[in-house]
Motif scaffolding. Structure first.
Motif, mmCIF file in Angstrom:
data_model
loop_
_atom_site.group_PDB
_atom_site.id
_atom_site.type_symbol
_atom_site.label_atom_id
_atom_site.label_comp_id
_atom_site.label_asym_id
_atom_site.label_seq_id
_atom_site.Cartn_x
_atom_site.Cartn_y
_atom_site.Cartn_z
ATOM 1 N N ALA A 122 -51.726 71.188 8.099
ATOM 2 C CA ALA A 122 -51.054 70.496 7.232
ATOM 3 C C ALA A 122 -49.580 71.131 6.593
ATOM 4 O O ALA A 122 -48.830 70.302 6.254
ATOM 5 N N GLU A 123 -49.553 72.584 6.454
ATOM 6 C CA GLU A 123 -48.366 73.124 5.642
ATOM 7 C C GLU A 123 -47.218 72.849 6.590
ATOM 8 O O GLU A 123 -46.047 72.366 6.205
ATOM 9 N N GLN A 124 -47.369 72.981 7.966
ATOM 10 C CA GLN A 124 -46.294 72.989 8.863
ATOM 11 C C GLN A 124 -45.789 71.288 8.899
ATOM 12 O O GLN A 124 -44.669 71.179 9.193
ATOM 13 N N ARG A 125 -46.807 70.426 8.986
ATOM 14 C CA ARG A 125 -46.599 68.968 8.786
ATOM 15 C C ARG A 125 -45.642 68.699 7.446
ATOM 16 O O ARG A 125 -44.812 67.880 7.763
ATOM 17 N N LYS A 126 -46.190 69.224 6.774
ATOM 18 C CA LYS A 126 -45.353 69.052 5.231
ATOM 19 C C LYS A 126 -44.023 69.304 5.342
ATOM 20 O O LYS A 126 -42.941 69.093 5.007
ATOM 21 N N THR A 127 -43.713 70.696 5.937
ATOM 22 C CA THR A 127 -42.431 71.330 6.015
ATOM 23 C C THR A 127 -41.646 70.436 6.983
ATOM 24 O O THR A 127 -40.440 70.031 6.585
ATOM 25 N N GLU A 128 -42.174 69.945 8.090
ATOM 26 C CA GLU A 128 -41.323 69.228 9.115
ATOM 27 C C GLU A 128 -40.993 67.785 8.434
ATOM 28 O O GLU A 128 -39.975 67.228 8.408
ATOM 29 N N TRP A 129 -42.006 67.123 7.732
ATOM 30 C CA TRP A 129 -41.674 65.895 6.886
ATOM 31 C C TRP A 129 -40.643 66.141 6.223
ATOM 32 O O TRP A 129 -39.479 65.324 5.953
ATOM 33 N N GLU A 130 -40.602 67.082 5.341
ATOM 34 C CA GLU A 130 -39.455 67.388 4.216
ATOM 35 C C GLU A 130 -38.150 67.706 4.826
ATOM 36 O O GLU A 130 -37.036 67.050 4.408
ATOM 37 N N ARG A 131 -38.054 68.319 5.944
ATOM 38 C CA ARG A 131 -36.813 68.324 6.785
ATOM 39 C C ARG A 131 -36.302 67.185 7.210
ATOM 40 O O ARG A 131 -34.923 66.890 7.136
ATOM 41 N N ALA A 132 -37.166 66.203 7.919
ATOM 42 C CA ALA A 132 -36.903 64.887 8.365
ATOM 43 C C ALA A 132 -36.351 64.046 7.081
ATOM 44 O O ALA A 132 -35.270 63.323 7.135
ATOM 45 N N VAL A 133 -36.913 64.269 6.034
ATOM 46 C CA VAL A 133 -36.460 63.458 4.683
ATOM 47 C C VAL A 133 -35.238 63.854 4.295
ATOM 48 O O VAL A 133 -34.038 63.280 4.240
ATOM 49 N N LYS A 134 -34.783 65.300 4.178
ATOM 50 C CA LYS A 134 -33.636 65.756 3.760
ATOM 51 C C LYS A 134 -32.552 65.517 4.890
ATOM 52 O O LYS A 134 -31.535 65.031 4.510
#
Length: 287
Positions: A122-134
């Protein structure tokens, strides 16, 4: 009441990668079949001469949409900053192409590399999601500066672990928080991921700016088990007036066929695919 839409077809149905040398004969064929629009898949921007392609579009009275190809080296959600930068540069070039050709949007699953489907924490997914958003917030600004929008596309679970359906994408767009971030849907992926295709289209609502179709097996529209009435109901409910565009792929290019897992011919030939698909769609749109 009929659906008031235009009809398009992807260059991927015949060729990969698309290049300027393909434009004259391919556009004449597409126009001659009765299509309103060609969806140009830009795999290698260096193969695109916008001046010549624009001339051929005008000659054949075709509208244009630009779609991206997001392989492993173009990944806005990657741990590797170089891959993020490469993705941003590629998108910037595609936005230039879209603007120069008179397109209104740039389409594709640009949040991550296609085929990036893993079980991650979940932590890795959250990190990748935030990169995509940014990164997509940056891309949205780039698009808006050129008078363009982004048609962000969900992919099925076998091709992405980040964005699989309309609800995923609506959350992504909410987080991006930029008016240029909109939605493009592909019925092939919807057939796998959406519980209710009509409701998914209604949920996308006014954010839906592009709609791609093929059969459930990526074949000719009308030849499979897709619930076309569900699409029609949803599109009518939101008063969709954009393009309905056939996206499938030629089996003749082995690299492309392998990437999209097409191991056999899906029609008698690609011209028959396009002709019969358009005939079906025109009848379907009449309700």
């Amino acid at each position: 009441m009929s659906l008031q839409v235009s009809f398009g077809v992807s260059t991927w149905l015949w060729t990969s990668p698309f290049s300027t040398s393909n434009a004259r004969d391919l556009f004449a064929k597409i126009s001659g079949m009765g299509y309103d629009m060609v969806e140009i898949a830009v795999e290698d921007p260096q193969l695109i001469d916008t001046a010549i392609i624009k001339e051929e579009l005008f000659r054949n009275n075709l509208q244009v949409a630009i779609c991206g190809a997001f392989g492993s080296t173009r990944d806005l959600s990657s741990d590797d900053v170089a891959l993020q930068k490469n993705g941003l540069q590629y998108i910037a070039t595609c936005l230039d192409i879209a603007q120069q050709l008179g397109a209104s949007f740039f389409a594709g699953p640009m949040y991550a590399a296609v085929g990036k489907a893993r079980m991650v924490a979940a932590e890795q997914r959250k990190t990748e999601w935030e990169r995509a958003v940014k990164n997509l917030r940056i891309v949205s600004g780039m698009a808006a500066d050129k008078g363009l929008q982004l048609a962000l596309e969900p992919l099925n679970r076998f091709e992405s672990d980040l964005i699989n359906n309309v609800q995923d994408l609506l959350q992504l767009i909410k987080d991006i928080d930029h008016p240029a971030a909109r939605i493009g849907l592909d019925g092939f992926h919807m057939n796998i991921e959406e519980r209710d295709a009509t409701q998914a289209i209604v949920d996308a609502g006014e954010k839906l700016i592009h709609f791609q179709v093929s059969e459930n097996y990526r074949g000719t529209p009308g030849s499979g088990q897709t619930n076309w009435n569900a699409y029609l109901k949803g599109l009518k409910e939101i008063n969709y007036k954009g393009a309905v565009s056939i996206e499938s792929f030629t089996p003749d290019n082995k690299e492309l066929a392998g990437a999209v897992c097409i191991w056999r011919k899906l029609a008698e030939d690609q011209d028959t695919f396009a002709r019969e698909g358009l005939a079906f769609l025109k009848q379907w749109a009449q309700g």
